[in-house]
Design a protein around this motif. Structure first.
Motif, PDB file in Angstrom:
ATOM      1  N   HIS A 139      -7.847 -28.531   4.759  1.00  0.00           N
ATOM      2  CA  HIS A 139      -7.505 -29.902   4.383  1.00  0.00           C
ATOM      3  C   HIS A 139      -8.325 -30.933   5.161  1.00  0.00           C
ATOM      4  N   ILE A 140      -8.720 -30.592   6.373  1.00  0.00           N
ATOM      5  CA  ILE A 140      -9.594 -31.503   7.119  1.00  0.00           C
ATOM      6  C   ILE A 140     -10.953 -31.594   6.422  1.00  0.00           C
ATOM      7  N   TYR A 141     -11.459 -30.457   5.953  1.00  0.00           N
ATOM      8  CA  TYR A 141     -12.704 -30.482   5.174  1.00  0.00           C
ATOM      9  C   TYR A 141     -12.554 -31.381   3.940  1.00  0.00           C
ATOM     10  N   ILE A 142     -11.469 -31.179   3.214  1.00  0.00           N
ATOM     11  CA  ILE A 142     -11.261 -31.948   1.980  1.00  0.00           C
ATOM     12  C   ILE A 142     -11.147 -33.432   2.290  1.00  0.00           C
ATOM     13  N   GLY A 143     -10.402 -33.774   3.343  1.00  0.00           N
ATOM     14  CA  GLY A 143     -10.253 -35.174   3.719  1.00  0.00           C
ATOM     15  C   GLY A 143     -11.578 -35.812   4.079  1.00  0.00           C
ATOM     16  N   GLY A 180     -17.649 -43.408   8.378  1.00  0.00           N
ATOM     17  CA  GLY A 180     -16.271 -43.563   7.930  1.00  0.00           C
ATOM     18  C   GLY A 180     -15.580 -42.235   7.724  1.00  0.00           C
ATOM     19  N   ALA A 181     -16.297 -41.261   7.153  1.00  0.00           N
ATOM     20  CA  ALA A 181     -15.710 -39.944   6.897  1.00  0.00           C
ATOM     21  C   ALA A 181     -15.371 -39.223   8.189  1.00  0.00           C
ATOM     22  N   LEU A 182     -16.273 -39.318   9.186  1.00  0.00           N
ATOM     23  CA  LEU A 182     -16.022 -38.649  10.454  1.00  0.00           C
ATOM     24  C   LEU A 182     -14.892 -39.337  11.221  1.00  0.00           C
ATOM     25  N   SER A 183     -14.864 -40.676  11.179  1.00  0.00           N
ATOM     26  CA  SER A 183     -13.784 -41.415  11.842  1.00  0.00           C
ATOM     27  C   SER A 183     -12.433 -41.047  11.247  1.00  0.00           C
ATOM     28  N   PHE A 184     -12.404 -40.781   9.946  1.00  0.00           N
ATOM     29  CA  PHE A 184     -11.162 -40.385   9.285  1.00  0.00           C
ATOM     30  C   PHE A 184     -10.793 -38.945   9.618  1.00  0.00           C
ATOM     31  N   ALA A 185     -11.743 -38.020   9.464  1.00  0.00           N
ATOM     32  CA  ALA A 185     -11.427 -36.591   9.511  1.00  0.00           C
ATOM     33  C   ALA A 185     -11.067 -36.085  10.893  1.00  0.00           C
ATOM     34  N   ILE A 186     -11.727 -36.582  11.940  1.00  0.00           N
ATOM     35  CA  ILE A 186     -11.430 -36.059  13.277  1.00  0.00           C
ATOM     36  C   ILE A 186     -10.868 -37.138  14.199  1.00  0.00           C
ATOM     37  N   GLY A 187     -10.480 -38.262  13.616  1.00  0.00           N
ATOM     38  CA  GLY A 187      -9.809 -39.295  14.400  1.00  0.00           C
ATOM     39  C   GLY A 187      -8.346 -38.954  14.598  1.00  0.00           C
ATOM     40  N   GLY A 188      -7.755 -39.560  15.598  1.00  0.00           N
ATOM     41  CA  GLY A 188      -6.354 -39.284  15.899  1.00  0.00           C
ATOM     42  C   GLY A 188      -5.416 -39.677  14.790  1.00  0.00           C
ATOM     43  N   PHE A 189      -5.787 -40.705  14.015  1.00  0.00           N
ATOM     44  CA  PHE A 189      -4.916 -41.173  12.941  1.00  0.00           C
ATOM     45  C   PHE A 189      -4.630 -40.069  11.924  1.00  0.00           C
ATOM     46  N   PHE A 190      -5.654 -39.383  11.425  1.00  0.00           N
ATOM     47  CA  PHE A 190      -5.483 -38.338  10.409  1.00  0.00           C
ATOM     48  C   PHE A 190      -4.928 -37.060  11.028  1.00  0.00           C
ATOM     49  N   LEU A 191      -5.489 -36.664  12.164  1.00  0.00           N
ATOM     50  CA  LEU A 191      -5.093 -35.385  12.748  1.00  0.00           C
ATOM     51  C   LEU A 191      -3.682 -35.408  13.327  1.00  0.00           C
ATOM     52  N   SER A 192      -3.137 -36.595  13.554  1.00  0.00           N
ATOM     53  CA  SER A 192      -1.753 -36.669  14.046  1.00  0.00           C
ATOM     54  C   SER A 192      -0.778 -36.022  13.076  1.00  0.00           C
ATOM     55  N   TYR A 193      -1.147 -35.970  11.809  1.00  0.00           N
ATOM     56  CA  TYR A 193      -0.234 -35.456  10.795  1.00  0.00           C
ATOM     57  C   TYR A 193      -0.374 -33.957  10.564  1.00  0.00           C
ATOM     58  N   VAL A 194      -1.281 -33.307  11.310  1.00  0.00           N
ATOM     59  CA  VAL A 194      -1.433 -31.857  11.152  1.00  0.00           C
ATOM     60  C   VAL A 194      -0.105 -31.152  11.406  1.00  0.00           C
ATOM     61  N   ASN A 195       0.678 -31.654  12.360  1.00  0.00           N
ATOM     62  CA  ASN A 195       1.946 -30.987  12.689  1.00  0.00           C
ATOM     63  C   ASN A 195       3.079 -31.368  11.736  1.00  0.00           C
ATOM     64  N   ILE A 196       2.756 -32.161  10.683  1.00  0.00           N
ATOM     65  CA  ILE A 196       3.742 -32.515   9.658  1.00  0.00           C
ATOM     66  C   ILE A 196       3.094 -32.212   8.302  1.00  0.00           C
ATOM     67  N   PRO A 197       3.029 -30.949   7.885  1.00  0.00           N
ATOM     68  CA  PRO A 197       2.239 -30.571   6.706  1.00  0.00           C
ATOM     69  C   PRO A 197       2.476 -31.383   5.441  1.00  0.00           C
ATOM     70  N   PRO A 198       3.716 -31.732   5.034  1.00  0.00           N
ATOM     71  CA  PRO A 198       3.841 -32.520   3.803  1.00  0.00           C
ATOM     72  C   PRO A 198       3.075 -33.845   3.881  1.00  0.00           C
ATOM     73  N   PHE A 235      -3.659 -21.022  16.736  1.00  0.00           N
ATOM     74  CA  PHE A 235      -2.699 -21.660  15.831  1.00  0.00           C
ATOM     75  C   PHE A 235      -2.315 -23.029  16.357  1.00  0.00           C
ATOM     76  N   PRO A 236      -2.460 -24.101  15.538  1.00  0.00           N
ATOM     77  CA  PRO A 236      -1.979 -25.421  15.966  1.00  0.00           C
ATOM     78  C   PRO A 236      -0.452 -25.449  15.919  1.00  0.00           C
ATOM     79  N   TYR A 237       0.150 -25.338  17.069  1.00  0.00           N
ATOM     80  CA  TYR A 237       1.592 -25.067  17.133  1.00  0.00           C
ATOM     81  C   TYR A 237       2.442 -26.294  17.408  1.00  0.00           C
ATOM     82  N   TYR A 238       1.834 -27.463  17.611  1.00  0.00           N
ATOM     83  CA  TYR A 238       2.564 -28.565  18.221  1.00  0.00           C
ATOM     84  C   TYR A 238       3.731 -29.068  17.373  1.00  0.00           C
ATOM     85  N   ARG A 239       4.833 -29.308  17.993  1.00  0.00           N
ATOM     86  CA  ARG A 239       6.018 -29.985  17.481  1.00  0.00           C
ATOM     87  C   ARG A 239       6.546 -29.334  16.201  1.00  0.00           C
ATOM     88  N   ASP A 240       6.682 -30.099  15.100  1.00  0.00           N
ATOM     89  CA  ASP A 240       7.334 -29.598  13.888  1.00  0.00           C
ATOM     90  C   ASP A 240       6.612 -28.417  13.271  1.00  0.00           C
TER      91      ASP A 240
END
Length: 793
Positions: free
Chosen positions: A112-116, A137-155, A41-46
């Protein structure tokens, strides 16, 4: 044997698309296999502290057969469906209602990572980019820190996921404004609105507007610009109808909550991005690493709030950074739009470091949107998309871009090597102390030494990236070269992904040991966490791993975590600044009294709030061998308990919050006191015969010997309605944050119901909009395929 037929260019591209999509799916599956198959489970922060209990509450209420209008578990009761933090109307959220709540909680994030990834790939391919550059471009977006940083903020994460697909159909609509393109763009933008994150909505709309202006100016016509803006306006209006069921109640809720009176500027700008943070675009370890203990995150001191950064990482890969910078230097297509968007995004993201937010606030143009760092989204999206365009130019043989990007990559490697060599020296530590505002030179030495491994990795990364770009410039692309680039991206982005999205075991979902010390009739009482109000941190006595620290937080039962296991909390801080105003006033009163040096507030706060148990952090001396999972870091004390519904035996008139503060601290009060805004009267005795409560309703049978006041320890709101023996009865605010009813002599049946009529009305609007847009998209597509002139690209 006959030779295989040569594939046509179109068939070859289709095969390339399928291979690229399959590879994207495979990479994401491998990186998050522990979540998909092993129950991690990705548990970090919020995600664990707030959204896990919020989603558990939502699931519990729906499983009980009710629509989630009201949340009885947080802060004495608060609106639920109207609060976008719960994402009640976001369709993919509904996966949590399926069996296996914990598994779906993590799996929906990976979905959602797949969809992104696929959305970004489709967007770039629609711009006539090569398969390889679109994949990049798709890989840089999907597994880059910029997109994945928001995993812990679902909205935020859910909304951002759909932005590439919104751009795909919005750009199609700008080029060929068919009914189908506009309808699909509106439906997808509607999903962003249903996710309900306001800054993402604002930035998505702004980027669409910027794209419309760019498309219009390319035609060198004011009329074209106005036409493009008109098309975007139509899409936004239609999308607003799709998102009406969330947006309209949310706006209504804002007026009733603490945000309705406006947040202080220091609260709004509390997490402003430090101006030097863009260095992280090239060096992902520039600010250190987020961890539970925070010992290796030296950038924390540059934030005015001790919580540190809001966006964990803005790193989208070294190749993306170098290509984007090279594209600007070479003035490749879209460079001016990229620079404009990135500059505006940066100015907004650094918040308090410029006078911009102060000016906007004084002009009353600043909405109650917290944390300016959220505005880095637009710049991050622009960087990734522009980098993909520049990569396309490079793959098509643009030698100047390749030379510039390769030089930048090599330069980053040289700088990183020099930093690694200097990291142990005193001059380096002095500079480090000044840049990162260290408390002492010793601390700066510690941080500087800890940064050395990252600088070494960055040096190697830079040299490898430079070599890949040099080979492409000299020899052109080949299968071996593509394979090397994919492996490089996997290492470069994959290591960042694992740091940004730490995972733990499903043990986090198990009820913590403290539940054995609490009474089983959990619906009859509430819990007050005194240490959370006083912001007293957990002190384990040793440095724990990130996962152990989060297990300890769970065991401490910090609100709103108790609600995940069916316990109700009250008088807790307002974590998302969405509490109703009566709750805010009551908590502010509690905070004022507590800050007078009291370890605990006067007992009257607890009795009027239905508190049976008070929790306080206790000192620990854990060793690395101790079992954190079974450790209870708080003490549990029974309070002078009062039921949630009681007949008042004392009435005290208060006409303001100040009068309430003076009254509660004046002397001890009965556990059945009521602080009311009207002149007191002699209350007759009464007794509770029966009571029952669901999420949205309360049923109470009472008997009174005369005129009396029944106090109802539930937060007041305009959508609560009450009847006494079938006749409408007015509810009155009592005890600042609760409500009451006047009761006459005799036996009575009291019924209360909470229902938000705005949700019902806007829900019909959303349903009709979705059906209308789906029908329009379907029939316009069938018409085009049936022989009518098709204008879709």
């Amino acid at each position: 044997m006959a030779e295989p037929a040569t594939l046509s260019p179109r068939a070859s591209e289709r095969r390339g698309d399928w291979l690229a999509v399959a590879l994207l799916i495979a990479i994401i599956t491998i990186l998050f296999a522990d979540v998909l198959f092993l129950g991690a489970f990705p548990y970090y922060r919020d995600l664990s502290r707030y959204f896990f209990p919020a989603k558990a509450v939502l699931r519990t209420i729906v499983a009980g057969g009710e629509f989630p209008y009201w949340n009885p578990y947080f802060s004495g009761g608060q609106p639920l469906a109207a609060n976008p933090e719960f994402e009640v109307f976001y369709p993919l959220q509904w996966l949590i209602f399926l069996p296996g709540f914990g598994w779906w909680l993590g799996t929906q994030l990976v979905l959602h990572i797949y969809i992104g990834a696929l959305g970004m790939y489709a967007l770039l391919r629609s711009r006539a980019l090569l398969v390889a550059s679109s994949f990049f471009g798709a890989l840089s977006f999907a597994i880059g820190g910029f997109f994945l940083s928001y995993v812990n903020i679902p909205p935020f994460f859910f909304a951002l996921t759909w932005v590439p697909l919104v751009f795909l159909f919005a750009t199609r609509a700008l080029e060929q404004p068919t009914v189908r393109n506009c309808s699909l763009a509106a439906l997808l933008l509607g999903l962003v609105l249903l996710a309900g994150e306001p800054t993402t909505i604002l930035q998505t709309g702004a980027l669409m507007g910027a794209g419309a202006i760019y498309a219009g100016t390319r035609r060198r016509s004011l009329r074209a610009v106005l036409t493009s803006l008109g098309i975007v306006a139509i899409i936004v209006v239609l999308a607003s109808l799709v998102g009406a069921v969330q947006i309209l109640p949310a706006i209504d809720h804002v007026h009733d909550s603490v945000r309705g009176r406006g947040l202080a500027l220091r609260v709004i700008t509390g997490l402003s991005m430090p101006p030097i943070r863009p260095a992280e675009v090239f060096f992902p370890g520039f600010f250190g690493h987020i961890s539970g203990s925070g010992v290796l995150y030296w950038g924390k001191a540059l934030y005015t709030r001790s919580a540190g950064s809001y966006v964990i990482s803005i790193y989208a890969g070294l190749l993306a950074a170098c290509l984007a910078a090279a594209g600007v230097a070479a003035r490749r297509r879209g460079w001016l739009l990229f620079v404009t968007v990135a500059s505006v995004s940066f100015l907004l993201a650094i918040g308090e470091h410029t006078p911009l937010f102060t000016v906007l606030s004084e002009a009353q143009l600043l909405p109650s949107l917290r944390y300016p760092e959220k505005f880095v989204l637009a710049g991050g999206m622009a960087l990734i998309i522009f980098a993909a365009f520049v990569a396309d130019d490079a793959l098509r043989g643009d030698r100047r871009v390749l030379a510039l990007a390769g030089g930048l990559a090599a330069l980053s490697g040289v700088i990183a090597a020099a930093m690694a060599l200097s990291a142990g020296t005193t001059p380096f530590a002095r500079i480090f102390a000044r840049v990162f505002d260290c408390n002492s030179l010793a601390q700066a030495h510690f941080f500087a030494s800890a940064s050395r491994p990252d600088w070494l990795v960055a040096a190697i990364r830079g040299l490898i990236a430079a070599a890949l770009l040099f080979i492409l410039r000299q020899r052109g692309p080949s299968r071996a070269w593509f394979g090397a680039v994919v492996l490089f991206l996997l290492y470069d982005l994959g290591t960042t992904a694992n740091r940004v999205v730490p995972r733990g075991s499903s043990a986090f979902f198990a009820p913590p040991p403290i539940t054995h010390q609490l009474d089983p009739d959990r619906n009859d009482y509430r819990i007050f966490h005194a240490s959370d109000v006083r912001h007293e941190p957990l002190n384990p006595g040793t440095v724990l791993s990130t996962e152990d620290l989060y297990l300890l937080t769970r065991n401490a039962f910090l609100p709103p975590l108790p609600s995940a296991w069916g316990y109700r909390t009250v008088l807790e801080p307002d974590y998302d600044a969405s509490a109703l105003l009566p709750t805010t006033r009551l908590f502010e009163s509690l905070l004022f009294v507590t800050n007078m040096g009291r370890r605990l507030p006067p007992p009257v706060f607890l009795t009027i709030s239905n508190v049976r148990f008070v929790l306080q952090n206790r000192k620990l001396q854990l060793s690395p061998d101790d079992d954190v999972q079974s450790t209870t870091p708080v003490s549990v004390t029974r309070a002078d308990f009062a039921p949630r519904y009681y007949f008042a035996d004392q009435l005290v008139q208060i006409r303001s919050q100040d009068e309430f503060l003076r009254a509660v601290t004046a002397r001890p009060w009965s556990s059945r006191v009521a602080f009311v805004p009207f002149p007191p009267f002699h209350t007759a005795p009464g007794r509770l015969l029966r009571s029952s409560e669901t999420a949205n309703s309360i049923a109470i049978d009472v008997e009174s010997s005369g005129r009396s006041l029944l106090v109802i320890g539930v937060t007041p709101h305009k959508y609560w309605q009450a009847t006494i023996d079938g006749m409408t009865a007015p509810l009155m605010i009592t005890n600042v944050g609760y409500q009451s009813l006047l009761i006459g002599p005799g036996r009575h049946q009291i019924r209360m119901r909470y229902r938000n009529p705005l949700i019902v009305r806007s829900g019909w609007l959303t349903l009709l909009a979705i059906l209308g847009l789906m029908i329009a998209a379907r029939f316009s597509w069938k018409g085009a395929r049936g022989g009518e002139p098709a204008t879709d690209s």
